[in-house]
Design an enzyme around this catalytic site. Structure first.
Site, mmCIF file in Angstrom:
data_model
loop_
_atom_site.group_PDB
_atom_site.id
_atom_site.type_symbol
_atom_site.label_atom_id
_atom_site.label_comp_id
_atom_site.label_asym_id
_atom_site.label_seq_id
_atom_site.Cartn_x
_atom_site.Cartn_y
_atom_site.Cartn_z
ATOM 1 N N ASP A 131 -11.517 -9.261 7.263
ATOM 2 C CA ASP A 131 -12.106 -9.867 6.341
ATOM 3 C C ASP A 131 -12.641 -11.402 6.787
ATOM 4 O OD1 ASP A 131 -12.668 -7.260 5.576
ATOM 5 O OD2 ASP A 131 -13.365 -7.987 3.849
ATOM 6 N N TYR A 165 0.841 -0.883 0.005
ATOM 7 C CA TYR A 165 -0.422 0.022 0.007
ATOM 8 C C TYR A 165 0.545 1.473 -0.122
ATOM 9 C CZ TYR A 165 -4.033 -2.750 0.879
ATOM 10 O OH TYR A 165 -5.192 -3.314 1.147
ATOM 11 N N ASP A 167 -0.638 -18.513 4.327
ATOM 12 C CA ASP A 167 -1.396 -18.853 3.901
ATOM 13 C C ASP A 167 -1.799 -20.435 5.570
ATOM 14 O OD1 ASP A 167 1.164 -19.853 4.076
ATOM 15 O OD2 ASP A 167 1.296 -21.170 1.964
ATOM 16 N N ASP A 209 -5.344 -6.780 5.432
ATOM 17 C CA ASP A 209 -6.655 -6.525 5.082
ATOM 18 C C ASP A 209 -7.581 -7.623 4.559
ATOM 19 O OD1 ASP A 209 -8.696 -5.346 3.473
ATOM 20 O OD2 ASP A 209 -7.429 -5.646 2.144
ATOM 21 N N LYS A 259 5.250 -13.686 5.350
ATOM 22 C CA LYS A 259 5.490 -14.309 4.149
ATOM 23 C C LYS A 259 7.158 -14.256 3.895
ATOM 24 C CE LYS A 259 3.667 -17.408 0.556
ATOM 25 N NZ LYS A 259 3.263 -18.886 0.912
#
Ligand code: NAD
Ligand code: IPM
Ligand code: MN
Length: 355
Positions: free
Chosen positions: A245, A139, A217, A241, A185
């Site tokens: 959710d 971002y 993951d 992000d 990651k």
């Protein structure tokens, strides 16, 4: 009397519908406590872009910059290309240096029936706070696009990692958590390798907190498999992000999740984590609780009023036994509109603040 100026960005779609319920709670607090709020509209988003060709007009941004806190709905319209409205949020986060995105995910007892997990997976309950880095990573807005090639640079600086990771450790300590989980990651991404190194370097200063790392993951399956094993979870911008959710649906609905975009000690922005929800906007059925719990975070983080924050949370929890918006449907519980849900929570809060 504590006078505070609150900038209000209602935004697009369900944004204005849920923000109005958040404002209802703030007005009630002003009536029954020593807070005095002055609200100033700071329009931004897709509708504003259509009118003025700018998703965050300078006039709005000036209002935001001079306020004590900002309540934000959501931005984005399906008839605009992706990003045209949404970059308004990124500009606010970047220019105000709101490096912490605090995203609590808590399953309230009355909503156990709406958790998509079986009891054996819910275990001791879900009460996780995601601490999402909010200004760097993918971002950082360094990229290019042409018809043949598009790129974004994922960038993490030592300063960027240190401040968010330190915030997470401090948060865990204050909350009495026993552990901090870092999600990255590092098996493939260089910025994650720096992140993980710094996570453990700073961790030495917190000998009483356990540390654990997960790859993003595998974390996504652990979040469903054993959500009760997590307390404070610190992660980068993009991963934060996505997992917030996922977490939001575990507590019943995307409409339940709140957030604070925070720079400690400076103006901060409070918003539900969901978007403008074009599929339900204009119907008066959106869940306003994410917005109301964002007001809770505002009271807790910007206005140092944990007691009022707690009363808001208890009012929400109590209300969920009596009435709910359609996303949390239960045949034994009354179905309410956005406004009715806000009224019910306000009614409970009024009783609590009066006594
Ligand atoms: P969304 O979060 O708007 O909606 C996803 C699903 O969740 C939809 O089915 C929606 O109806 C449901 N939902 C969302 N909020 C709800 C609520 N309060 N009550 C009940 N159900 C709710 O995600 P999307 O559809 O991918 O995005 C729509 C637009 O919003 C896009 O333009 C996107 O870029 C934008 N967006 C903005 C923000 C923000 O402003 N902070 C955040 C996310 C997405
Ligand atoms: C969020 C949103 C934003 C993000 C978008 C709208 C820019 O999804 O706040 O979760 O990606 O951070
Ligand atoms: Mn999001």
């Amino acid at each position: 009397m504590e006078e505070k100026i609150i900038a209000v960005t209602r935004g697009d779609g369900v944004g204005p519908e849920v923000v109005d319920e958040g404002l209802k709670i703030l007005k009630l607090i002003a009536k029954f406590t020593n807070f005095d709020f002055k609200f100033k509209d700071a329009p931004a988003g897709g509708e504003v872009y259509k009118k003025y060709g700018n998703n965050l007009p300078e006039r709005s941004f000036d209002i935001i910059k001079s306020a004590d806190a900002l309540i934000f709905g959501a931005v984005g319209l399906p008839d605009l290309p992706p990003g045209v409205a949404e970059t308004a949020i990124l500009r606010i986060r970047q220019e105000l240096d709101l490096y912490v995105n605090l995203r609590p995910i808590k399953l309230y007892e009355p909503l156990r029936d709406r958790c998509p997990l079986k009891d054996e997976f819910i275990g001791n309950g879900i009460d996780i706070t995601f601490v999402r880095e909010n200004t760097e990573g993918l971002y950082a807005n360094i990229g290019n696009i042409s018809d043949d090639k598009a790129e974004n640079l994922m960038i993490y600086t030592r300063k960027g990692c240190e401040r968010i990771i330190r915030y997470a450790y401090e948060f865990a300590k204050t909350m009495g958590h026993s552990k901090v989980t870092s999600v990255d990651k590092a098996n493939i991404l260089k910025p994650s390798q720096l992140w993980r190194k710094i996570f453990h370097e700073i961790g030495i200063e917190y000998p009483n907190l356990q540390k654990e790392d997960f790859y993003i993951d595998a974390f996504c399956q652990w979040l469903i498999r054993e959500p009760d094993k997590f307390q404070t979870v610190v992660t980068g911008n993009m991963f934060g992000d996505i997992i917030s959710d996922e977490g939001a649906f575990l507590i019943g609905s995307l409409g339940m999740a709140s957030s604070g975009n925070i720079h400690p000690g400076k103006i901060s922005m409070y918003e539900p984590i969901h978007g403008s929800a074009p599929d339900i906007s204009g119907k008066g059925i959106a869940n306003p609780i994410g917005a109301i719990l964002s007001v809770k975070l505002m009271m807790q983080e910007s206005f140092q009023s944990p007691a009022i924050a707690k009363e808001i949370e208890l009012s929400v929890e109590e209300s969920l036994k009596e009435g709910r918006t359609i996303d949390l449907q239960n045949p034994d519980i009354k179905n309410l509109t956005t406004k009715e849900m806000g009224d019910l929570i306000a009614e409970k809060l009024k009783l609590r603040l009066k006594t």
